[in-house]
Design an enzyme around this catalytic site. Structure first.
Site, PDB file in Angstrom:
ATOM      1  N   ASP A 103      -2.138  -0.216  17.187  1.00  0.00           N
ATOM      2  CA  ASP A 103      -2.192   0.919  16.760  1.00  0.00           C
ATOM      3  C   ASP A 103      -3.378   1.807  17.503  1.00  0.00           C
ATOM      4  O   ASP A 103      -3.198   2.060  18.794  1.00  0.00           O
ATOM      5  CB  ASP A 103      -2.593   1.222  15.334  1.00  0.00           C
ATOM      6  CG  ASP A 103      -2.834   2.731  14.673  1.00  0.00           C
ATOM      7  OD1 ASP A 103      -2.167   3.498  15.367  1.00  0.00           O
ATOM      8  OD2 ASP A 103      -3.815   3.061  13.777  1.00  0.00           O
ATOM      9  N   LYS A 131       2.142   1.380  18.451  1.00  0.00           N
ATOM     10  CA  LYS A 131       1.920   2.957  18.587  1.00  0.00           C
ATOM     11  C   LYS A 131       1.275   3.247  19.759  1.00  0.00           C
ATOM     12  O   LYS A 131       0.048   3.752  19.774  1.00  0.00           O
ATOM     13  CB  LYS A 131       1.380   3.356  17.197  1.00  0.00           C
ATOM     14  CG  LYS A 131       2.221   3.629  16.198  1.00  0.00           C
ATOM     15  CD  LYS A 131       1.250   4.371  14.992  1.00  0.00           C
ATOM     16  CE  LYS A 131       1.458   3.655  13.802  1.00  0.00           C
ATOM     17  NZ  LYS A 131       0.411   4.184  12.680  1.00  0.00           N
ATOM     18  N   ARG A 165       3.941  -4.550   1.112  1.00  0.00           N
ATOM     19  CA  ARG A 165       4.333  -5.649   2.336  1.00  0.00           C
ATOM     20  C   ARG A 165       5.667  -6.329   2.059  1.00  0.00           C
ATOM     21  O   ARG A 165       6.142  -6.712   3.009  1.00  0.00           O
ATOM     22  CB  ARG A 165       3.006  -6.666   2.104  1.00  0.00           C
ATOM     23  CG  ARG A 165       1.649  -6.171   2.506  1.00  0.00           C
ATOM     24  CD  ARG A 165       0.786  -7.437   2.560  1.00  0.00           C
ATOM     25  NE  ARG A 165      -0.830  -6.949   2.468  1.00  0.00           N
ATOM     26  CZ  ARG A 165      -1.494  -6.348   3.565  1.00  0.00           C
ATOM     27  NH1 ARG A 165      -0.835  -6.353   4.776  1.00  0.00           N
ATOM     28  NH2 ARG A 165      -2.602  -5.986   3.468  1.00  0.00           N
TER      29      ARG A 165
HETATM   30  P1  IMP Z   1      -5.559  -0.922  15.382  1.00  0.00           P
HETATM   31  O1  IMP Z   1      -5.841   0.264  15.058  1.00  0.00           O
HETATM   32  O2  IMP Z   1      -4.837  -1.445  16.524  1.00  0.00           O
HETATM   33  O3  IMP Z   1      -6.942  -2.021  15.529  1.00  0.00           O
HETATM   34  O4  IMP Z   1      -4.855  -1.711  14.100  1.00  0.00           O
HETATM   35  C1  IMP Z   1      -5.436  -2.198  13.060  1.00  0.00           C
HETATM   36  C2  IMP Z   1      -4.545  -2.642  11.908  1.00  0.00           C
HETATM   37  O5  IMP Z   1      -4.331  -1.428  11.134  1.00  0.00           O
HETATM   38  C3  IMP Z   1      -3.159  -3.048  12.171  1.00  0.00           C
HETATM   39  O6  IMP Z   1      -3.061  -4.634  12.288  1.00  0.00           O
HETATM   40  C4  IMP Z   1      -2.411  -2.846  10.884  1.00  0.00           C
HETATM   41  O7  IMP Z   1      -2.768  -3.799   9.652  1.00  0.00           O
HETATM   42  C5  IMP Z   1      -3.138  -1.503  10.431  1.00  0.00           C
HETATM   43  N1  IMP Z   1      -2.249  -0.382  10.809  1.00  0.00           N
HETATM   44  C6  IMP Z   1      -2.274   0.463  11.881  1.00  0.00           C
HETATM   45  N2  IMP Z   1      -1.324   1.218  11.852  1.00  0.00           N
HETATM   46  C7  IMP Z   1      -0.560   1.143  10.809  1.00  0.00           C
HETATM   47  C8  IMP Z   1       0.644   1.596   9.978  1.00  0.00           C
HETATM   48  O8  IMP Z   1       1.144   2.508  10.525  1.00  0.00           O
HETATM   49  N3  IMP Z   1       0.812   0.969   8.795  1.00  0.00           N
HETATM   50  C9  IMP Z   1       0.189  -0.087   8.253  1.00  0.00           C
HETATM   51  N4  IMP Z   1      -0.901  -0.590   8.614  1.00  0.00           N
HETATM   52  C10 IMP Z   1      -1.317  -0.084  10.020  1.00  0.00           C
HETATM   53 MG    MG Z   2      -3.246  -3.630   7.182  1.00  0.00          MG
END
Ligand code: IMP
Ligand code: MG
Length: 177
Positions: A103, A131, A165
């Protein structure tokens, strides 16, 4: 019984997910054919994806788990905490992280740096979902199954405050009015 206050609109079906996992597993097998990687599943979000993916990989690959948290509700907290660490030796290893979604990129870029500083020989990242539009950290994701729009998704391991989940598909979550 927990009351359901949300609706979930299917974005990726079980069939689409299974087909794509097969393709990505072939790519991984090719790239790691001369290596003995340590696979690290980032929990909790990637537990279903990891278990489906590894069943298409060489069974001699070792698997470990790390629990990392960076999210509160639907907003990224912007920082990463290792809640439970791996048990394996990292020095000299080719690491393949498996995560549910890239994300903001904070989690995987933090773990990549952390494991390289622990002496890993190489670090690669495989995610189910990407994303790209949300990325604010300059992160590389070597393997990604699906690029998705900027929507909050649940299912197939992904949660909203630990709910949803267990859905067998990935869906867009929206609040019931
Ligand atoms: P990051 O922002 O790339 O560090 O993402 C961290 C974590 O945020 C991911 O491993 C997911 O567990 C959670 N996450 C990010 N986007 C979503 C979403 O759309 N749905 C559910 N969890 C999300
Ligand atoms: Mg999560």
């Amino acid at each position: 019984m927990t009351e359901n206050k949300h609706t979930v609109k299917i974005l990726l079906t079980e069939e689409q997910i299974n087909k794509r996992i097969m393709e990505v597993s072939l790519q991984i097998q090719r790239d790691f054919s001369d290596k003995d990687p340590l696979i690290i599943s980032i929990l909790k979000g990637s537990f279903i994806f990891s278990s489906d993916l590894i069943r298409h990989l060489n069974p001699l690959y070792k698997i470990d788990f790390i629990v990392a948290k960076s999210y509160i509700g639907t907003e990224s907290s912007g920082s990463v905490k290792i809640i439970a660490d791996v048990k394996s030796e990292i020095k000299g290893k080719d690491i393949l992280f498996i995560d549910d979604i890239a994300d903001t990129g904070v989690t995987t870029s933090f773990l990549r740096k952390e494991f390289l500083s622990r002496g890993a020989k190489s670090v690669k990242v495989c995610v189910l979902l990407n994303k790209q539009s949300r990325r604010f950290v300059d992160t590389i994701v070597e393997y990604s199954c699906f690029d998705i729009p900027n929507e909050f998704v649940v299912g197939y391991g992904l949660d909203y405050n630990d709910l949803y989940r267990g859905l067998p598909y990935v869906g867009i979550l929206s609040q019931e009015k």
